[in-house]
Design a protein around this motif. Sequence first.
Motif, PDB file in Angstrom:
ATOM      1  N   GLY A  36       0.813  -1.222   0.000  1.00  0.00           N
ATOM      2  CA  GLY A  36       0.000   0.000   0.000  1.00  0.00           C
ATOM      3  C   GLY A  36       0.839   1.260   0.000  1.00  0.00           C
ATOM      4  O   GLY A  36       0.350   2.345   0.268  1.00  0.00           O
ATOM      5  N   LEU A  37       2.141   1.111  -0.297  1.00  0.00           N
ATOM      6  CA  LEU A  37       3.050   2.267  -0.325  1.00  0.00           C
ATOM      7  C   LEU A  37       3.204   2.773  -1.749  1.00  0.00           C
ATOM      8  O   LEU A  37       2.937   2.040  -2.708  1.00  0.00           O
ATOM      9  CB  LEU A  37       4.430   1.861   0.202  1.00  0.00           C
ATOM     10  CG  LEU A  37       4.466   1.346   1.640  1.00  0.00           C
ATOM     11  CD1 LEU A  37       5.859   0.818   1.979  1.00  0.00           C
ATOM     12  CD2 LEU A  37       4.050   2.447   2.606  1.00  0.00           C
ATOM     13  N   LEU A  38       3.677   4.010  -1.887  1.00  0.00           N
ATOM     14  CA  LEU A  38       3.952   4.535  -3.216  1.00  0.00           C
ATOM     15  C   LEU A  38       5.258   3.959  -3.743  1.00  0.00           C
ATOM     16  O   LEU A  38       6.200   3.733  -2.987  1.00  0.00           O
ATOM     17  CB  LEU A  38       4.054   6.063  -3.190  1.00  0.00           C
ATOM     18  CG  LEU A  38       2.786   6.829  -2.849  1.00  0.00           C
ATOM     19  CD1 LEU A  38       3.043   8.330  -2.943  1.00  0.00           C
ATOM     20  CD2 LEU A  38       1.637   6.431  -3.774  1.00  0.00           C
ATOM     21  N   VAL A  39       5.305   3.743  -5.030  1.00  0.00           N
ATOM     22  CA  VAL A  39       6.534   3.358  -5.711  1.00  0.00           C
ATOM     23  C   VAL A  39       7.442   4.599  -5.694  1.00  0.00           C
ATOM     24  O   VAL A  39       6.951   5.717  -5.858  1.00  0.00           O
ATOM     25  CB  VAL A  39       6.182   2.922  -7.155  1.00  0.00           C
ATOM     26  CG1 VAL A  39       7.417   2.630  -7.966  1.00  0.00           C
ATOM     27  CG2 VAL A  39       5.234   1.724  -7.124  1.00  0.00           C
ATOM     28  N   ARG A  64      -3.376   2.849   2.334  1.00  0.00           N
ATOM     29  CA  ARG A  64      -3.273   3.685   1.133  1.00  0.00           C
ATOM     30  C   ARG A  64      -3.930   5.046   1.360  1.00  0.00           C
ATOM     31  O   ARG A  64      -3.475   6.052   0.825  1.00  0.00           O
ATOM     32  CB  ARG A  64      -3.897   2.973  -0.062  1.00  0.00           C
ATOM     33  CG  ARG A  64      -3.028   1.805  -0.531  1.00  0.00           C
ATOM     34  CD  ARG A  64      -3.795   0.859  -1.419  1.00  0.00           C
ATOM     35  NE  ARG A  64      -4.217   1.462  -2.647  1.00  0.00           N
ATOM     36  CZ  ARG A  64      -5.257   1.035  -3.376  1.00  0.00           C
ATOM     37  NH1 ARG A  64      -5.965   0.008  -2.955  1.00  0.00           N
ATOM     38  NH2 ARG A  64      -5.562   1.617  -4.495  1.00  0.00           N
ATOM     39  N   LEU A  65      -5.014   5.047   2.155  1.00  0.00           N
ATOM     40  CA  LEU A  65      -5.660   6.329   2.461  1.00  0.00           C
ATOM     41  C   LEU A  65      -4.727   7.214   3.284  1.00  0.00           C
ATOM     42  O   LEU A  65      -4.625   8.422   3.045  1.00  0.00           O
ATOM     43  CB  LEU A  65      -6.974   6.096   3.220  1.00  0.00           C
ATOM     44  CG  LEU A  65      -8.178   5.750   2.350  1.00  0.00           C
ATOM     45  CD1 LEU A  65      -9.361   5.327   3.215  1.00  0.00           C
ATOM     46  CD2 LEU A  65      -8.575   6.937   1.472  1.00  0.00           C
ATOM     47  N   ASN A  66      -4.015   6.601   4.239  1.00  0.00           N
ATOM     48  CA  ASN A  66      -3.058   7.378   5.035  1.00  0.00           C
ATOM     49  C   ASN A  66      -1.954   7.942   4.143  1.00  0.00           C
ATOM     50  O   ASN A  66      -1.579   9.108   4.261  1.00  0.00           O
ATOM     51  CB  ASN A  66      -2.442   6.519   6.148  1.00  0.00           C
ATOM     52  CG  ASN A  66      -3.489   6.053   7.157  1.00  0.00           C
ATOM     53  OD1 ASN A  66      -4.569   6.615   7.236  1.00  0.00           O
ATOM     54  ND2 ASN A  66      -3.170   4.994   7.910  1.00  0.00           N
ATOM     55  N   VAL A  67      -1.448   7.099   3.263  1.00  0.00           N
ATOM     56  CA  VAL A  67      -0.401   7.542   2.328  1.00  0.00           C
ATOM     57  C   VAL A  67      -0.940   8.680   1.460  1.00  0.00           C
ATOM     58  O   VAL A  67      -0.258   9.684   1.227  1.00  0.00           O
ATOM     59  CB  VAL A  67       0.067   6.356   1.446  1.00  0.00           C
ATOM     60  CG1 VAL A  67       0.889   6.836   0.264  1.00  0.00           C
ATOM     61  CG2 VAL A  67       0.869   5.352   2.277  1.00  0.00           C
TER      62      VAL A  67
END
Length: 214
Positions: A56-59, A171-174
């Motif tokens: 759920g992290l960004l690349v 993903r919402l937190n990110v």
Amino acid sequence: MKIIMLGAPGAGKGTQAKKIAAKYGIPHISTGDIFRANIKNGTELGKKAKTYMDQGLLVPDELVVDLVVDRVNQDDCKNGYVLDGFPRTIPQAEALTEALEKMGQKVDFAIDVNVPDENIVKRMGGRRACVTCGATYHMVYAPTKKEGICDTCGGELILRDDDKPETVQKRLNVYHDQTQPLIDYYTSQGILRTVDGTVDIDDVFRAITEFLGA
Ligand code: ADP
Ligand code: ADP
Ligand code: ZN
């Protein structure tokens, strides 16, 4: 017309981007789709991206920016494009602005599809993606003609791994940490347009075409 789609995961960026691309005859460029295609084909980029996406992290920015800059330089992008899922961080947005400036170009609209977190969590459980062509559906709001089968290609539909509830919250937190600051970035450039993403798919699109024009 050069358009950027902003909004939380599941806000409806992809759904609206496809409709914009069809109406205005411009390519729909989704970085998520590009990564998923690379994962499916087992490329080096796909292998690297997958470790982040699954969590759920960004690349990392350096794996995304050149890819998009190359893409928007291709011939079919001459009359514009709709970017879906890029930029997602301030450094990505700055890199895009700079790359376009070098070509004497700029983004025309950044469209924020606004949906509160509560609605997102409910919505994501119903999203289904085609394993073969990547088309997106919703079990309630955008169902296929035949349950579990893609309307476009007949492929099998699945719940994306990163659409499982634990990962959606992450993903919402990110999104709030890293992507939401882009709303201020594009507001200060004077090109942000916000639409209510909680209404029906066709009503969201109507609101978008009001400022994009016929
Ligand atoms: P959604 O449609 O739910 O917003 P995407 O399909 O756009 O999700 O993206 C899925 C995943 O791919 C993201 O969670 C992230 O890991 C990765 N990704 C896509 N675009 C970018 C980007 N511009 N920068 C970093 N990571 C990205
Ligand atoms: P994003 O690209 O922002 O992650 P999608 O376009 O994939 O979002 O939409 C997320 C899910 O919600 C999909 O299953 C889609 O069919 C559904 N959806 C999109 N827009 C709406 C809407 N306005 N109302 C209800 N469901 C929607
Ligand atoms: Zn399909």
